[in-house]
Design a protein around this motif. Structure first.
Motif, short mmCIF file in Angstrom:
data_model
loop_
_atom_site.label_atom_id
_atom_site.label_comp_id
_atom_site.label_asym_id
_atom_site.label_seq_id
_atom_site.Cartn_x
_atom_site.Cartn_y
_atom_site.Cartn_z
N ILE A 89 -16.03 -113.40 -30.13
CA ILE A 89 -15.31 -112.99 -28.92
C ILE A 89 -14.45 -114.12 -28.35
CG2 ILE A 89 -15.61 -112.21 -26.54
CD1 ILE A 89 -18.19 -110.82 -27.44
N LEU A 90 -15.04 -115.30 -28.16
CA LEU A 90 -14.35 -116.37 -27.45
C LEU A 90 -13.16 -116.97 -28.19
CD1 LEU A 90 -17.30 -118.24 -25.72
CD2 LEU A 90 -15.80 -116.47 -24.81
N PRO A 91 -13.18 -117.14 -29.53
CA PRO A 91 -11.99 -117.72 -30.19
C PRO A 91 -10.70 -116.95 -29.95
CG PRO A 91 -13.87 -117.81 -31.66
CD PRO A 91 -14.30 -116.99 -30.48
N GLY A 92 -10.79 -115.65 -29.77
CA GLY A 92 -9.59 -114.86 -29.48
C GLY A 92 -9.68 -114.18 -28.13
N ALA A 93 -10.30 -114.87 -27.17
CA ALA A 93 -10.57 -114.25 -25.87
C ALA A 93 -9.31 -113.83 -25.14
CB ALA A 93 -11.39 -115.20 -25.00
N LEU A 94 -8.23 -114.60 -25.28
CA LEU A 94 -6.97 -114.25 -24.63
C LEU A 94 -5.94 -113.93 -25.69
CD1 LEU A 94 -5.14 -113.94 -22.18
CD2 LEU A 94 -4.66 -116.39 -22.30
N ASN A 95 -5.61 -112.66 -25.81
CA ASN A 95 -4.56 -112.24 -26.72
C ASN A 95 -3.21 -112.39 -26.01
OD1 ASN A 95 -2.62 -110.35 -28.05
ND2 ASN A 95 -4.37 -109.91 -29.35
N VAL A 96 -2.43 -113.36 -26.47
CA VAL A 96 -1.18 -113.69 -25.78
C VAL A 96 -0.19 -112.53 -25.84
CG1 VAL A 96 0.75 -115.31 -25.67
CG2 VAL A 96 -1.53 -116.14 -26.22
N TRP A 97 -0.18 -111.82 -26.97
CA TRP A 97 0.74 -110.68 -27.08
C TRP A 97 0.43 -109.62 -26.03
CZ3 TRP A 97 5.23 -109.14 -28.70
CH2 TRP A 97 5.49 -107.78 -28.87
N TYR B 98 -18.18 -117.01 -39.24
CA TYR B 98 -18.94 -117.63 -38.17
C TYR B 98 -20.41 -117.21 -38.09
CZ TYR B 98 -14.16 -118.49 -36.61
OH TYR B 98 -12.83 -118.87 -36.55
N LEU B 99 -20.81 -116.21 -38.86
CA LEU B 99 -22.19 -115.73 -38.78
C LEU B 99 -22.93 -116.07 -40.07
CD1 LEU B 99 -21.62 -112.23 -37.13
CD2 LEU B 99 -22.14 -114.41 -36.02
N ASN B 100 -24.02 -116.79 -39.93
CA ASN B 100 -24.82 -117.17 -41.09
C ASN B 100 -25.90 -116.14 -41.42
OD1 ASN B 100 -23.37 -119.61 -41.25
ND2 ASN B 100 -24.78 -120.62 -39.82
N SER B 101 -26.30 -115.36 -40.43
CA SER B 101 -27.38 -114.38 -40.62
C SER B 101 -26.79 -112.99 -40.85
CB SER B 101 -28.30 -114.35 -39.39
OG SER B 101 -28.78 -115.65 -39.10
N PRO B 102 -27.07 -112.36 -41.99
CA PRO B 102 -26.54 -111.01 -42.25
C PRO B 102 -26.99 -109.98 -41.23
CG PRO B 102 -27.33 -112.02 -44.29
CD PRO B 102 -27.77 -112.92 -43.17
N ASP B 103 -28.16 -110.19 -40.58
CA ASP B 103 -28.62 -109.22 -39.60
C ASP B 103 -27.82 -109.27 -38.30
OD1 ASP B 103 -29.54 -111.69 -38.86
OD2 ASP B 103 -31.53 -111.00 -38.27
N PHE C 282 -13.50 -110.29 -40.96
CA PHE C 282 -13.44 -111.59 -41.61
C PHE C 282 -14.12 -112.68 -40.77
CE2 PHE C 282 -10.98 -115.45 -43.02
CZ PHE C 282 -11.58 -115.52 -44.27
N ASP C 283 -13.97 -112.61 -39.45
CA ASP C 283 -14.58 -113.63 -38.60
C ASP C 283 -16.10 -113.55 -38.65
OD1 ASP C 283 -14.65 -111.22 -37.32
OD2 ASP C 283 -13.91 -111.94 -35.39
#
Length: 295
Positions: A146-154, A218-223, A213-214
């Motif tokens: 969520i936070l890496p793309g928290a502000l969508n500039v477009w 960024y997630l190591n746990s498949p669950d 893809f993210d």
């Protein structure tokens, strides 16, 4: 009562036929996907399926639905959509509102606009972004999605332009009555901007729901995978899983194939958005300042 002329009747018939054709062009691909996902392995592989299932069965959906991982990932996707949309829309509102002011009201508006606009064309790249996410302790958490793309500039630029179309007399009248900036934003600007909010909100929901893809990055746990990430990894592992099955299990899954699974996941991934869209579509055609004064 005015009787419609012949030219009017011809126009209505022609317009109806064209719109019907456009609607069918949008619906038929989904019907085709659904038919393949409900067909047998042989028919799907041979390309015998058109708009009706051949060898009707629910094996692909049973295979996806009987897994605990499927419902767990579905819950993660719902959590991501709710939290992500709330964060994205809040940041879009509080960023676009001051940037929509004139230079007299906000002296440094233009430098700030350029500051955000540059990020639309230039980014740090995949590796620097991953390093930032890792060093901030977000790895393997829902906030890494969520936070890496928290502000969508477009989306912020779209909302900014929508806010600029609102007559400044509304802002000035509210300020004279003693309203602060937060009151003007939440009580005047946002209610008037429902069409733009619905449009940007739908874009945000679709973006979070379809992102996969993210989750791998960024997630190591498949669950903790969201639905789209889980489904993408499921397709890649289906062949290996089939090789480890017994003859009885393979026979029970004879109608299951990579193609039927792919179409099933595409249809299931698009279904929630198709359900949400009709509730937001009515706002798309409404004016931005319905009921307000005009300059």
């Amino acid at each position: 009562m005015i009787r419609p002329t012949l030219s009017r009747k011809v126009f209505v018939v022609f317009n109806t036929l064209v719109l019907t054709l456009i609607t069918l062009l949008g619906i038929i691909p989904f019907i085709h996907l659904l038919s393949i996902s409900l067909s047998s392995n042989t028919a799907a592989t041979a390309g015998e399926v058109s708009l009706w299932p051949v060898g009707f069965n629910f094996d692909a959906y049973k295979y996806l639905g009987e897994k605990v991982e499927f419902f767990r990932s579905l819950g993660v996707s719902v959590e991501r959509v709710v939290l992500g949309t709330a964060v994205n829309m809040f940041l879009v509102f509080i960023t676009a509102f001051p940037l929509a002011k004139s230079r007299e009201q906000f002296k440094f508006r233009t430098p700030y606009v350029w500051f955000f606009a540059v990020t639309m064309f230039f980014g740090g790249g995949l590796i620097p972004t991953y390093i930032v996410v890792k060093n901030t302790g977000l790895i393997d958490s829902i906030w890494a999605l969520i936070l890496p793309g928290a502000l969508n500039v477009w989306n912020m630029v779209l909302m900014l332009n929508f806010f600029r179309t609102i007559p400044k007399e509304l802002d000035e009248a509210a300020t004279i009555d003693g309203a602060g900036h937060w009151t003007v934003l939440w009580r005047i600007y946002l209610p008037i901007s429902l069409p733009s909010i619905a449009t940007i909100g739908l874009f945000t929901i679709v973006g979070h729901w379809n992102a996969w893809f993210d989750g791998i990055l960024y997630l190591n746990s498949p669950d903790k995978y969201p639905l789209q990430t889980y489904l993408s990894t499921l397709i890649m592992s289906i062949n290996a899983q089939m090789q480890s099955l017994s003859l009885e299990q393979i026979k029970a899954m004879e109608n299951l194939s990579e193609k039927t699974l792919q179409t099933a996941q595409i249809f299931m991934g698009a279904l929630p958005i198709m359900v949400v869209y009709p509730f937001l579509q009515k706002y798309f055609v409404k004016g931005m300042t319905v009921g307000s004064v005009k300059e």
